[in-house]
Design an enzyme around this catalytic site. Structure first.
Site, PDB file in Angstrom:
ATOM      1  N   CYS A 124      -3.534   7.010   6.440  1.00 43.57           N
ATOM      2  CA  CYS A 124      -2.125   7.234   6.782  1.00 43.57           C
ATOM      3  C   CYS A 124      -1.998   7.587   8.266  1.00 43.57           C
ATOM      4  CB  CYS A 124      -1.528   8.341   5.920  1.00 43.57           C
ATOM      5  SG  CYS A 124      -1.883   8.163   4.164  1.00 43.57           S
ATOM      6  N   CYS A 131       0.818  -1.209   0.000  1.00 46.55           N
ATOM      7  CA  CYS A 131       0.000   0.000   0.000  1.00 46.55           C
ATOM      8  C   CYS A 131       0.850   1.255   0.000  1.00 46.55           C
ATOM      9  CB  CYS A 131      -0.970   0.003   1.173  1.00 46.55           C
ATOM     10  SG  CYS A 131      -0.232   0.490   2.721  1.00 46.55           S
TER      11      CYS A 131
HETATM   12 ZN   LIG Z   1      -0.161   7.733   2.554  1.00 43.76          ZN
END
Ligand SMILES: [Zn+2]
Ligand SMILES: Cc1ncc(COP(=O)(O)O)c(C=O)c1O
Lengths: 131, 394
Positions: A104, A35
């Protein structure tokens, strides 16, 4: 409109607490290369207080800024308190993140939990060996 | 700002901008109106059609104006699919690194019972004509292969691919959005049956493009309504944009060789300078690529943070990393040429043009080198690589 808030850009450009702690007693790494964001947290815990914290991040602007902010939020805090850190708190402290970048900040929360788990595992092992 | 993202879009040329403003000011009539003011607008549209046709070696009746590359791709593919379906032919051949305007249109057709074969693009980003020939079947109704790739800039052997399609009587469409205005294209010489182009990629305005379709291919319309574009594309023509598109293409066509020589030289210096960064690789063939395209991967770093720090240095570029696109996967183009996920996240695309100076090139090399080094200094992946915990791929 800029992609990121000024706060995010500040933490991205001048990340706080970057690096490694050689004698860390809690280390956590989360994310994967598929990812595209990987975070590693190093904790130095003394008397249940996070006396020092450092991080290394491979990732986007949001991942780097989230790691930086997360370390600021837990530095000097008791372990109990650090465990309660949420990704929302990290994102809020950064004056928000774009929706598709929230994942994130989740990594920052997970990296800290992983480092705390590592610390607890290690200290329970040493507790046992004390006996 | 050093603009190094010309594959994303280009700045309009002065010639195109002037024509656009002048047309909007003076010739704002409706081309479908019979009075002089309307007919003058119609003349402008027809003159643009003739100019564009002339540049690509087509007849003006073979040019249909559209809103750009995506629409042209959709219309070309759906047309061939409808023509094929009428004859019971429902097999289409394309390749793995097409633009999504092509790939998503093909996915939609798959849901309607079409079968799609995607050719391998190999590590150099070039299709092998023999593999195309082997993939053609009795029921193949369309081959659609891009002229030049938008991310890595590789140019396909279009002439040979077209020839194979001709020999087998299969319609050949090419998405030439990145190539038109940058390399010479003659549709007959290249055996092209249908071709998509978009004005904003060659110094024209956004929202304008065209579809070339060889005589005898009856286009299916995507937009029903009035009888504009011979009933193949309803809607009052965007006269200023069409006129500006023709002006931009004319200017670019006149300067193709001269520009290409200058830009290619700078591109090669750029690639050479960036390959000096340890553990980096060029994506796509070094020779068969668009004059302005440099695309590299740097191991141990992520593309979005690279772009943000380059932006701070006044450089506008792009990347195929997942986090720049908002998806979890890095660019399908980089995966198609066999780059591993971790390496694909660290990609950088720089697309320069003749306005880029040699000084800019040196500044870009210096800046990228510095930024990559900085990001590697706190990358856990880089640490694992240099301490031997992880194997270098590059
Ligand atoms: Zn990111
Ligand atoms: C190869 C290719 N095809 C199609 C398109 C879509 O063109 P437009 O933006 O004009 O719809 C682009 C633009 O990004 C492209 O690069």
């Amino acid at each position: 409109m800029a992609l990121y808030s000024e706060k995010v850009m500040d933490h991205f450009r001048n990340p706080r607490n970057v690096g490694v702690i050689e004698d860390a007693n809690g280390v956590g790494e989360v994310g994967n290369l598929k990812c595209g964001d990987i975070m590693k947290m190093y904790l130095k815990i003394e008397d249940d207080i996070i006396s020092d914290v450092k991080f290394e991040t491979f990732g986007c602007g949001s991942a780097i800024a989230s790691s930086s902010m997360a370390t600021e939020l837990i530095k000097g805090q008791p372990v109990e308190k650090a465990r309660e850190l949420t990704n929302q708190a990290v994102a809020e402290a950064l004056d928000g993140l774009p929706d598709y970048k929230m994942h994130c900040s989740v990594l920052a929360e997970e990296a800290i939990i992983a480092a705390l788990d590592d610390y607890e595992k290690k200290s329970s092992v040493s507790d046992l060996s004390d006996k | 700002m050093i603009y190094a993202d010309n594959a994303a879009t280009t700045k309009m040329s002065d010639a195109a901008l002037n024509v656009m403003i002048q047309t909007a000011k003076e010739n704002w009539g409706n081309p479908s109106s019979l009075y002089t003011h309307g007919q003058r607008a119609k003349e402008i549209v027809e003159k643009a059609r003739e100019d564009i046709a002339g540049i690509i070696g087509a007849d003006r009746s073979e040019i249909t104006f559209t809103s750009g590359g995506s629409e042209s791709d959709n219309q070309a593919i759906l047309t061939a699919a409808m023509l094929g379906e009428a004859k019971g032919k429902k097999h289409i051949i394309s390749d793995t690194f097409e633009h999504h305007a092509v790939l998503h249109t093909l996915s939609a057709l798959e849901k309607k019972g079409f079968e799609v074969t995607l050719l391998d693009v190999h590590e150099n980003g070039i299709i092998d004509p023999a593999e195309l020939e082997a993939a053609i079947r009795e029921d193949t109704c369309l081959v659609t292969i891009m002229f030049a790739n938008n991310e890595i800039g590789t140019i396909q052997p279009i002439k040979q691919l077209g020839q194979i399609c001709r020999a087998h009587g299969v319609i050949f469409h090419t998405d030439a959005v990145q190539a038109v205005g940058h390399v010479h294209i003659n549709v007959n010489e290249y055996n092209i049956d249908m071709m998509s182009a978009s004005a904003h990629k060659f110094n024209g305005p956004k929202g304008a493009g065209f579809l070339y379709a060889k005589k005898g291919i009856g286009l299916s319309s995507l937009i029903e309504g009035g009888s504009q574009e011979k009933g193949k594309r309803a809607g009052t023509e965007n006269v200023p944009a069409i006129a500006a598109m023709a002006a931009a293409l004319k200017e670019n066509a006149d300067k193709t060789d001269e520009r290409s020589a200058i830009v290619t030289k700078m591109r090669d210096r750029l690639i050479e300078g960036l390959l000096a960064i340890p553990h980096s690789v060029l994506n796509g063939d070094a020779k068969s690529r668009l004059p302005g395209n440099a695309n590299l991967c740097f191991e141990g770093i992520e593309g979005e943070s690279l772009l943000l720090l380059l932006d701070d240095k006044g450089i506008a570029a792009s990347s195929g990393s997942a986090c720049t696109s908002g998806s979890l996967d890095p660019s399908h183009v980089l995966l198609a040429i066999g780059r591993a996920h971790d390496v694909a996240h660290g990609s950088l695309r720089l697309t320069i043009n003749e306005e880029t100076s040699e000084k800019d090139i040196e500044y870009i090399i210096e800046s990228v080198t510095e930024v990559v080094e900085r990001l590697r200094s706190f990358s856990p992946v880089w640490r694992d690589l240099i301490t031997g915990k992880r194997q270098f791929v590059l």
